[in-house]
Design a protein around this motif. Structure first.
Motif, PDB file in Angstrom:
ATOM      1  N   SER A   1       0.831  -1.211   0.000  1.00  0.00           N
ATOM      2  CA  SER A   1       0.000   0.000   0.000  1.00  0.00           C
ATOM      3  C   SER A   1       0.862   1.257   0.000  1.00  0.00           C
ATOM      4  O   SER A   1       0.521   2.265  -0.618  1.00  0.00           O
ATOM      5  CB  SER A   1      -0.980  -0.015   1.179  1.00  0.00           C
ATOM      6  N   MET A   2       2.013   1.182   0.671  1.00  0.00           N
ATOM      7  CA  MET A   2       2.929   2.329   0.643  1.00  0.00           C
ATOM      8  C   MET A   2       3.466   2.559  -0.769  1.00  0.00           C
ATOM      9  O   MET A   2       3.532   3.699  -1.253  1.00  0.00           O
ATOM     10  CB  MET A   2       4.103   2.100   1.603  1.00  0.00           C
ATOM     11  N   LEU A   3       3.850   1.461  -1.410  1.00  0.00           N
ATOM     12  CA  LEU A   3       4.410   1.567  -2.764  1.00  0.00           C
ATOM     13  C   LEU A   3       3.371   2.107  -3.732  1.00  0.00           C
ATOM     14  O   LEU A   3       3.668   2.950  -4.576  1.00  0.00           O
ATOM     15  CB  LEU A   3       4.887   0.191  -3.245  1.00  0.00           C
ATOM     16  N   GLU A   4       2.147   1.600  -3.610  1.00  0.00           N
ATOM     17  CA  GLU A   4       1.115   2.006  -4.558  1.00  0.00           C
ATOM     18  C   GLU A   4       0.778   3.482  -4.432  1.00  0.00           C
ATOM     19  O   GLU A   4       0.429   4.134  -5.408  1.00  0.00           O
ATOM     20  CB  GLU A   4      -0.137   1.138  -4.374  1.00  0.00           C
TER      21      GLU A   4
ATOM     22  N   TYR B   1       4.481   5.196  -5.797  1.00  0.00           N
ATOM     23  CA  TYR B   1       4.915   4.920  -7.172  1.00  0.00           C
ATOM     24  C   TYR B   1       3.791   4.177  -7.884  1.00  0.00           C
ATOM     25  O   TYR B   1       3.541   3.015  -7.599  1.00  0.00           O
ATOM     26  CB  TYR B   1       6.179   4.059  -7.181  1.00  0.00           C
ATOM     27  N   ARG B   2       3.141   4.856  -8.830  1.00  0.00           N
ATOM     28  CA  ARG B   2       1.960   4.240  -9.421  1.00  0.00           C
ATOM     29  C   ARG B   2       2.289   3.304 -10.580  1.00  0.00           C
ATOM     30  O   ARG B   2       1.440   2.548 -11.036  1.00  0.00           O
ATOM     31  CB  ARG B   2       1.003   5.336  -9.898  1.00  0.00           C
ATOM     32  N   ASP B   3       3.507   3.361 -11.058  1.00  0.00           N
ATOM     33  CA  ASP B   3       3.801   2.659 -12.314  1.00  0.00           C
ATOM     34  C   ASP B   3       4.415   1.267 -12.134  1.00  0.00           C
ATOM     35  O   ASP B   3       4.847   0.661 -13.087  1.00  0.00           O
ATOM     36  CB  ASP B   3       4.746   3.518 -13.152  1.00  0.00           C
ATOM     37  N   ILE B   4       4.462   0.749 -10.914  1.00  0.00           N
ATOM     38  CA  ILE B   4       5.133  -0.541 -10.720  1.00  0.00           C
ATOM     39  C   ILE B   4       4.221  -1.700 -11.134  1.00  0.00           C
ATOM     40  O   ILE B   4       3.086  -1.797 -10.689  1.00  0.00           O
ATOM     41  CB  ILE B   4       5.531  -0.746  -9.247  1.00  0.00           C
ATOM     42  N   ASN B   5       4.764  -2.565 -11.991  1.00  0.00           N
ATOM     43  CA  ASN B   5       4.079  -3.839 -12.262  1.00  0.00           C
ATOM     44  C   ASN B   5       4.493  -4.804 -11.170  1.00  0.00           C
ATOM     45  O   ASN B   5       5.589  -4.716 -10.649  1.00  0.00           O
ATOM     46  CB  ASN B   5       4.541  -4.440 -13.593  1.00  0.00           C
TER      47      ASN B   5
ATOM     48  N   TYR C   1      13.232   2.501  -5.262  1.00  0.00           N
ATOM     49  CA  TYR C   1      11.948   2.881  -4.666  1.00  0.00           C
ATOM     50  C   TYR C   1      12.104   3.087  -3.166  1.00  0.00           C
ATOM     51  O   TYR C   1      11.671   2.243  -2.374  1.00  0.00           O
ATOM     52  CB  TYR C   1      10.894   1.808  -4.922  1.00  0.00           C
ATOM     53  N   PRO C   2      12.746   4.174  -2.768  1.00  0.00           N
ATOM     54  CA  PRO C   2      12.982   4.348  -1.328  1.00  0.00           C
ATOM     55  C   PRO C   2      11.667   4.575  -0.579  1.00  0.00           C
ATOM     56  O   PRO C   2      10.872   5.446  -0.956  1.00  0.00           O
ATOM     57  CB  PRO C   2      13.894   5.577  -1.272  1.00  0.00           C
ATOM     58  N   ILE C   3      11.420   3.746   0.430  1.00  0.00           N
ATOM     59  CA  ILE C   3      10.309   3.997   1.344  1.00  0.00           C
ATOM     60  C   ILE C   3      10.807   3.767   2.766  1.00  0.00           C
ATOM     61  O   ILE C   3      11.840   3.133   2.967  1.00  0.00           O
ATOM     62  CB  ILE C   3       9.073   3.104   1.077  1.00  0.00           C
ATOM     63  N   ASP C   4      10.066   4.285   3.718  1.00  0.00           N
ATOM     64  CA  ASP C   4      10.506   4.188   5.108  1.00  0.00           C
ATOM     65  C   ASP C   4      10.052   2.858   5.702  1.00  0.00           C
ATOM     66  O   ASP C   4       8.863   2.621   5.896  1.00  0.00           O
ATOM     67  CB  ASP C   4       9.919   5.369   5.896  1.00  0.00           C
ATOM     68  N   LEU C   5      11.013   1.985   5.951  1.00  0.00           N
ATOM     69  CA  LEU C   5      10.681   0.643   6.438  1.00  0.00           C
ATOM     70  C   LEU C   5      10.792   0.537   7.957  1.00  0.00           C
ATOM     71  O   LEU C   5      10.535  -0.526   8.515  1.00  0.00           O
ATOM     72  CB  LEU C   5      11.614  -0.391   5.807  1.00  0.00           C
ATOM     73  N   SER C   6      11.167   1.634   8.617  1.00  0.00           N
ATOM     74  CA  SER C   6      11.436   1.513  10.048  1.00  0.00           C
ATOM     75  C   SER C   6      10.162   1.092  10.782  1.00  0.00           C
ATOM     76  O   SER C   6       9.062   1.556  10.480  1.00  0.00           O
ATOM     77  CB  SER C   6      11.959   2.848  10.594  1.00  0.00           C
TER      78      SER C   6
END
Lengths: 676, 74
Positions: free
Chosen positions: A204-207, A210-214, A234-239
């Motif tokens: 859900s964070m990725l979506e 970044y909308r373009d990920i297959n 695709y840096p996201i905060d995983l902490s």
């Protein structure tokens, strides 16, 4: 209809390249240690009305980004070029091979599993349930035999029907009853609730971001594994969601699922002890392993010299006849003296002198191909690990060195298999001391001329001295630099009878390289040498002693004189030998005007000329030493530059070898003339 | 005990891998996960061993075999 792009992926040693070759007929190298097919290889074929592009990707155990092979394979699959993946698995070690299969399925592309080496499975009295396996994996499974070319049509049939259908699980597999995530009819590999929760969060964070990920699920899993490349992309905060130990848990759960598959699919696990285990009891034995290896290598060189020399006799006759016939023909059509001299003294004696050694080189490569394809080569890494450990490298580094007996260029390239850059550079420095096949003609020529019945021992000793020098260099290097913790980790594949086709392809590749070299580098070097020897500033000269080449040779002579090599002809021969080491032999022929330098008559002529000028067996041995150790050929220098990426390092390597060659041959010569 | 303490012919179970993070992952990917059964096929005094894990033979160097904590298994 567009071309369908089929990617061949599989573990090292699974027979992937053999299968690929069976379809495309491409003349590819097949080797037995991980990572030799570093290049991407392509072939095209038609099946029914469609055309297919097949791509052979480097052998890899997983899709992380630790090694170069993994990176290359993963990059290719992610970039989206491949329509379908053919996952080639070694059925005789199905359990380990399925790990990659699960990773490939997770990528979300259509996958067909090709089960190779079913014959070994049957020999061992094992059976694989070919109905249950595809059910559990949700992909088509086709048993094939790459060697016997069985199942090829059925595999292509599966590819043709599935290239647009990703994996769908046909049946729920997890024994765990209530699972709050209802993923079992969507995904083949379903993790524990805890991990599935985390996957959902990351998705859900990725979506959002970044909308373009297959296939966002794959990226989510990779992010949970803390995959460096994906985290940068695709840096996201995983902490608070995942720490680095989660990767371990994800691997564990994949293997838990694999154990479950194996327990349902594999019948009669290991009923018979494999023939491989019996062979290994001797070949990798703690006491016999090393001596057996040395015996095998001694046998290889014995065959190279004896059988090779025997066939060489015929070659000499043909080349001499050809040279005479050409000379006569040129005379008959009224060609000038200069043209006849260029063709017979320059080209035929230069190129022919090198071609004569084709049989020796053929036998050597045949033996190396046999060692590789049988599965013995990776054992050598284990057997030699103790000795290599003493000089600061893992046994793995011995494989490039062993390949150096064939040719330094692929040997230098094979050092890529070592992960640590420092280990790689050390290995690159030591590899050219392993005497390559191009130096063999030099030994045969000089030892036959000067050592009579001890010729083979003299030639043999070069190989031993080469190995000792390589080891000594590595030992000195291990005293400098930092100690690395890079240890041996290598899979030992099942022994198998080498396939004729694989060996034929391998040997043909080497032989055609050699022929090509004779036709290009050596041809050109011979022609240039002939001109330099027959011309000076006043034009054509009949006295070579006043030619251009003589000036060059005289320039080197004083430096070489302490080593007993202070002759302008030797200077010219050694200098031109940098183009390719065989040129030393051809230039001896051109220099002394002997058309068939490798034949007995040519040799006795040359040796009497040399003897008259005070060049004796001691000088000859010094010459052999110098040829063994000095600057590698241009092709090797280029390979060193390519692999190290450093001009400074390449220059250091060249100067170091030149220095060692001069010191060793001078030492030998000075000691020898004072004793004898 | 560590893997190095086992002798040829013996079977052990992997309990823990205490090596560099990267090395540990690589071993796990080859199937050497916690709880996996390993049989020892060959061993040299200096350290390197050949083991069979999940039906595959793998040669492991001296420092690796000392970093894998195991338990006897009959």
């Amino acid at each position: 209809m567009n071309e369908i792009n089929v990617a061949f992926v599989g573990n090292p040693n699974c027979g992937k390249t053999t299968l690929f070759n069976a379809y495309t007929g491409a003349r590819l190298k097949v080797a037995n240690w991980p990572g030799v097919t570093v290049e991407k290889k392509e072939g095209r074929m038609k099946y029914h009305s469609n055309s297919y592009k097949l791509v052979d990707l480097p052998g890899t155990y997983s899709l992380t980004c630790y090694t170069m092979e993994e990176k290359l394979t993963r990059q290719y699959l992610l970039d989206g070029d491949a329509d379908i993946i053919v996952d080639v698995a070694d059925a005789s070690s199905l359990e380990r091979n399925l790990y990659l299969t699960l990773q490939l399925i997770e990528l979300g592309k259509p996958v067909v599993l090709a089960l190779n080496m079913m014959d070994i499975v049957e020999q061992r009295g094992m059976e694989i349930d070919l109905h249950r396996l595809p059910e559990m994996l949700g992909i088509p499974v086709v048993p094939v035999s790459a060697r016997k070319k069985r199942g090829l049509d059925i595999l292509m049939h599966a590819v043709a029907h599935h290239y647009d259908k990703p994996a769908v699980p046909k049946e729920h597999h997890h024994p765990v009853g209530a699972h709050i995530h209802q993923h079992h009819d969507e995904y083949v590999m379903v993790y524990s609730d805890d991990i599935e929760d985390k996957i959902d969060i990351v998705i859900s964070m990725l979506e959002k971001k970044y909308r373009d990920i297959n296939n966002v699920r794959w990226y989510a899993i990779k992010l949970l594994e803390h995959d460096r490349e994906i985290m940068e992309r695709y840096p996201i905060d995983l902490s608070g969601i995942a720490d680095e130990s989660l990767e371990s848990e994800i691997i564990n759960q994949k293997y838990d699922f694999i154990s479950e598959i194996i327990s349902e699919v594999l019948v009669n696990k290991e009923r018979k002890s494999a023939a491989t285990d019996r062979a290994d009891r001797i070949l990798t034995n703690r006491y016999f392993g090393v001596p057996v290896f040395f015996l095998i290598m001694a046998l290889v060189f014995f065959l190279t010299f004896t059988i090779g020399d025997w066939i060489k006799g015929f070659f000499e006759g043909w080349i001499e006849a050809f040279s005479n016939a050409t000379g006569n023909m040129l005379e008959n059509i009224g060609a000038g003296e200069m043209v006849i001299s260029l063709v017979t003294d320059g080209i035929i004696s230069g190129v022919g002198g090198v071609l004569t050694f084709l049989p020796n080189i053929f036998i050597l490569f045949l033996a190396l191909a046999f060692l590789e394809d049988s599965g013995y080569m990776s054992r050598v890494a284990y057997v030699m690990d103790g000795i290599m450990g003493a000089i600061g490298l893992s046994g793995r580094a011995f494989i490039p060195m062993l390949l150096g007996f064939g040719c330094s260029v692929p040997a230098v390239m094979a050092s890529r298999a070592l992960e640590d850059p420092q280990d790689r550079r050390r290995t690159i420095l030591a590899t050219p001391f392993m005497s390559c096949s191009a130096r063999l003609p030099v030994y045969v020529l000089f030892s036959d001329m000067f050592f009579g019945k001890y010729a083979m021992i003299a030639a043999y000793s070069m190989y031993v001295i080469g190995v000792i020098t390589a080891v000594a260099v590595l030992f000195v290097l291990s005293k400098t630099g930092k100690k690395t913790e890079n240890d041996l980790l290598i899979e030992l594949p099942e022994y198998k009878t080498p396939s004729k086709r694989t060996i034929a392809i391998y040997v043909w590749e080497k032989i055609s390289d050699y022929l090509q070299k004779a036709g290009t580098t050596i041809f050109i070097a011979s022609v240039i040498l002939w001109f330099l020897l027959n011309f000076n500033t006043n034009g054509l000269t009949h006295d070579m002693g006043t030619s251009f080449a003589a000036y060059v040779g005289r320039f080197f002579a004083p430096v070489l004189s302490p080593a007993g090599l202070g002759y302008w002809q030797i200077g010219v021969a050694l200098f031109s030998g940098i183009a390719a080491k065989e040129v030393v032999v051809s230039s001896m022929g051109v220099l002394y005007g002997i058309s068939n330098v490798a034949a007995p008559e040519g040799m006795s002529m040359l040796s009497s000329i040399l003897n008259d000028s005070g060049f004796t067996a001691i000088n000859a041995y010094s010459m052999m030493l110098f040829c063994l150790l000095y600057v590698p050929c241009v092709a090797t220098i280029a390979a060193i530059k390519r692999e190290s990426g450093s001009f400074k390092f390449t220059l250091t390597a060249v100067l170091m070898q030149l220095g060692i060659a001069w010191v060793v041959s001078t030492l030998f010569y000075q000691v020898a003339i004072h004793i004898i | 005990m560590v893997l190095y303490d086992a002798n040829p012919g013996e079977n052990v179970i992997i309990r823990e891998i205490n090596l560099q993070e990267k090395t540990t992952r690589r071993l796990e990917m080859l199937g050497m996960t916690k709880g996996t059964k390993v049989s020892v096929l060959e061993k040299k005094r200096s350290g390197p061993m050949i083991i069979k894990v999940r039906g595959t033979r793998v040669a492991l160097g001296r420092s690796f075999v000392r970093g894998i904590r195991t338990e006897k298994y009959e």
